[in-house]
Design a protein around this motif. Sequence first.
Motif, PDB file in Angstrom:
ATOM      1  N   ARG A 162      -8.143  14.160   7.457  1.00 24.69           N
ATOM      2  CA  ARG A 162      -7.014  15.042   7.731  1.00 24.69           C
ATOM      3  C   ARG A 162      -7.217  16.413   7.082  1.00 24.69           C
ATOM      4  N   TRP A 163      -6.586  17.397   7.689  1.00 24.05           N
ATOM      5  CA  TRP A 163      -6.525  18.745   7.108  1.00 24.05           C
ATOM      6  C   TRP A 163      -5.265  18.801   6.269  1.00 24.05           C
ATOM      7  N   ILE A 164      -5.430  18.979   4.978  1.00 24.23           N
ATOM      8  CA  ILE A 164      -4.315  18.924   4.038  1.00 24.23           C
ATOM      9  C   ILE A 164      -3.827  20.333   3.724  1.00 24.23           C
ATOM     10  N   VAL A 165      -2.507  20.482   3.623  1.00 25.11           N
ATOM     11  CA  VAL A 165      -1.895  21.726   3.177  1.00 25.11           C
ATOM     12  C   VAL A 165      -1.178  21.451   1.856  1.00 25.11           C
ATOM     13  N   LEU A 166      -1.720  21.995   0.784  1.00 25.41           N
ATOM     14  CA  LEU A 166      -1.079  21.865  -0.523  1.00 25.41           C
ATOM     15  C   LEU A 166       0.143  22.764  -0.591  1.00 25.41           C
ATOM     16  N   VAL A 167       1.189  22.287  -1.257  1.00 28.67           N
ATOM     17  CA  VAL A 167       2.420  23.052  -1.420  1.00 28.67           C
ATOM     18  C   VAL A 167       2.757  23.121  -2.897  1.00 28.67           C
ATOM     19  N   ASP A 168       3.031  24.337  -3.395  1.00 34.75           N
ATOM     20  CA  ASP A 168       3.411  24.510  -4.797  1.00 34.75           C
ATOM     21  C   ASP A 168       4.427  25.635  -4.899  1.00 34.75           C
ATOM     22  N   ASP A 169       4.973  25.806  -6.102  1.00 35.80           N
ATOM     23  CA  ASP A 169       5.985  26.841  -6.284  1.00 35.80           C
ATOM     24  C   ASP A 169       5.377  28.222  -6.484  1.00 35.80           C
ATOM     25  N   ILE A 170       4.352  28.341  -7.342  1.00 40.41           N
ATOM     26  CA  ILE A 170       3.784  29.650  -7.696  1.00 40.41           C
ATOM     27  C   ILE A 170       2.260  29.556  -7.720  1.00 40.41           C
ATOM     28  N   VAL A 171       1.594  30.610  -7.276  1.00 35.93           N
ATOM     29  CA  VAL A 171       0.147  30.729  -7.429  1.00 35.93           C
ATOM     30  C   VAL A 171      -0.148  32.011  -8.190  1.00 35.93           C
ATOM     31  N   THR A 172      -1.111  31.925  -9.110  1.00 31.14           N
ATOM     32  CA  THR A 172      -1.583  33.115  -9.821  1.00 31.14           C
ATOM     33  C   THR A 172      -3.065  33.307  -9.513  1.00 31.14           C
ATOM     34  N   THR A 173      -3.916  32.546 -10.154  1.00 27.58           N
ATOM     35  CA  THR A 173      -5.351  32.645  -9.866  1.00 27.58           C
ATOM     36  C   THR A 173      -5.797  31.657  -8.794  1.00 27.58           C
ATOM     37  N   GLY A 174      -5.007  30.639  -8.533  1.00 24.67           N
ATOM     38  CA  GLY A 174      -5.381  29.603  -7.579  1.00 24.67           C
ATOM     39  C   GLY A 174      -6.168  28.472  -8.196  1.00 24.67           C
ATOM     40  N   ALA A 175      -6.340  28.457  -9.537  1.00 21.68           N
ATOM     41  CA  ALA A 175      -7.149  27.421 -10.186  1.00 21.68           C
ATOM     42  C   ALA A 175      -6.557  26.030  -9.992  1.00 21.68           C
ATOM     43  N   THR A 176      -5.243  25.911 -10.078  1.00 23.29           N
ATOM     44  CA  THR A 176      -4.598  24.600  -9.909  1.00 23.29           C
ATOM     45  C   THR A 176      -4.786  24.091  -8.485  1.00 23.29           C
ATOM     46  N   LEU A 177      -4.572  24.960  -7.513  1.00 24.15           N
ATOM     47  CA  LEU A 177      -4.745  24.575  -6.114  1.00 24.15           C
ATOM     48  C   LEU A 177      -6.187  24.183  -5.819  1.00 24.15           C
TER      49      LEU A 177
END
Length: 231
Positions: free
Chosen positions: A192-207
């Motif tokens: 599957r093609w996954i779309v991650l969802v989060d509240d805030i992005v800064t550098t994108g390291a967590t994503l």
Amino acid sequence: MEALLAAGHGLRHVVDRALDLALPPCCAGCGTEGAVLCTACMAALLVRRGAAGGLPLGLPSDVPAPLLQLEWCAPFAGPVRRALHALKYGGERRVADPLGGAVAARWGAVAAGGDVLVPVPVHEARARDRGYDQAVLIAEAAAASLGLPAVRALDRARATVAQYHLDRAARAANVAAAFRLRDEGRAVVKGRWIVLVDDIVTTGATLAACAEVLLAAGSVGVSAVTVARER
């Protein structure tokens, strides 16, 4: 699982409606009585709705590998910042619905693709303290608008320091090996093609750290969308 998530989302709507009747909401962005987000604050949340997709983020790499696409709804400032703080720290879970609606509007306008929405999880201890995981609520609201399933496919394997305390280099190290696939997640993400969802992005390291886990589990691609972008 998808049926249970849909039932849970429906139950929250019933609870939120009861709260609205007992305690009419004030705008989480400006405090005006009458709606959980007023018209003006909702406009701030939707400010990028019509912007072209794939705009540079101002990062060393425009889209942090291995993400295929990274989008966000609004800058992390003003009423958007206050609304997210109300959800994360003020117990105002009703604001997750308009935040999720904004995520759905942004993703629906610019998406390269996506089969399943997966929230970026907080650590279980933090979710226990808050009584919920804000990314799960946002993802479920977005999924309902997009007509896609939302699945809690990931766990946070260990507690991490809040990313805003760290510089760019330390953020990647902070979230390295911080996420793991849930037992029920493997069948959901494979192929599957996954779309991650989060509240805030800064550098994108967590994503990016989440994407690595999903790709190792057989996902064909991982994109991401967040409510806000902190520069």
